[in-house]
Design a protein around this motif. Sequence first.
Motif: not given
Length: 337
Positions: A147-163
């Motif tokens: 999903p991150i790669a897809d968001a990079v390609r299509h310039h879309r924001p993402i929501s991530i849960r990060y530790t």
Amino acid sequence: MARPTAHVLTLLELLQSGGTRTVAELADRLGVDGRTVRRYVQHLIDLDVPVESVRGRYGGYRLAAGYRLPPLMLNDDEALAVLLGLIAGRRAGLLTATGTASETAAAKIRRVLPERLARGLDAVLDSLAFTAPPGEAAAPETAVVLPIADAVRHHRPISIRYTAADGRRSERTLHPYGLVAHNGRWYVTGADPGIGEDRTFRLDRIEHARTLPGSFEPPDGLDPAQRVLSGLANAPYRHEVILRIQGTVEQIRARLPASVAIMEEPPSTGDADPGTERWLRVELRAERLDWLPPVLASLDRPFVIERPDDLRGLVLALADRLATSAHTDRLAHDRNP
């Protein structure tokens, strides 16, 4: 009439190499006429291989996107390249999920190889040695990478849960600029609209990623790899070190790469030689200082320590140890010529 299986499989291999193949080209490669090529194509279609007919002057046949992966055919060079790539990727920490995916993929390929080729590949793999130890970095999950790669390609924001490294967990919104592999780890770099700053995150610390509605426009002249290196060099550490080193950029970068140090170059004139040695300001951050004196010694270039004072003491201590060792070695040589 028996189907010429060898020719049908060769046709499949040609189509799997990509692009559209004309009937004339396929007929020439297979040594048959155009009518026979069409019959072979029909054989593949009967086997549920998604072959698509392309009309027009430059038409012919190609593999269409189907609901199932067509049988995969690899020649000797391709099989060796795939297996070595899986091994190298696993050792470098560049594969997603766990190592089992690469192991099962390699096992599937080796299981269907002809015995002659399998023996040759085993000989290569058994005799191959590596000079560096296997990477021990945790691999990112495929469900995070895709999903991150897809968001990079299509310039879309993402929501991530990060530790974070200290164990703190948070939910972030990111405008991802790119994925970067560095030193056996995967990173995503982008803008955090909540704080208005660029951020870099390790993928193996992301638990979940999902695409959000909307889009964003990445900045012009974007270089995700350089942003990751700069982010790593600017990461907060215990010591801030500022040096002035006389040399070329290439000489200094050989020991202090962009992921470790930030280098400020003086403005250059139009006729300046990039190989000219100059005094360059180098800034870096470090949790410990004891590794820096040997690095500075290995540079073999004049340098000045602006700060911290503790580093000056460590450099002087190293110089004393080297001088003592050289003096001791000279005495031993004089006694035992």
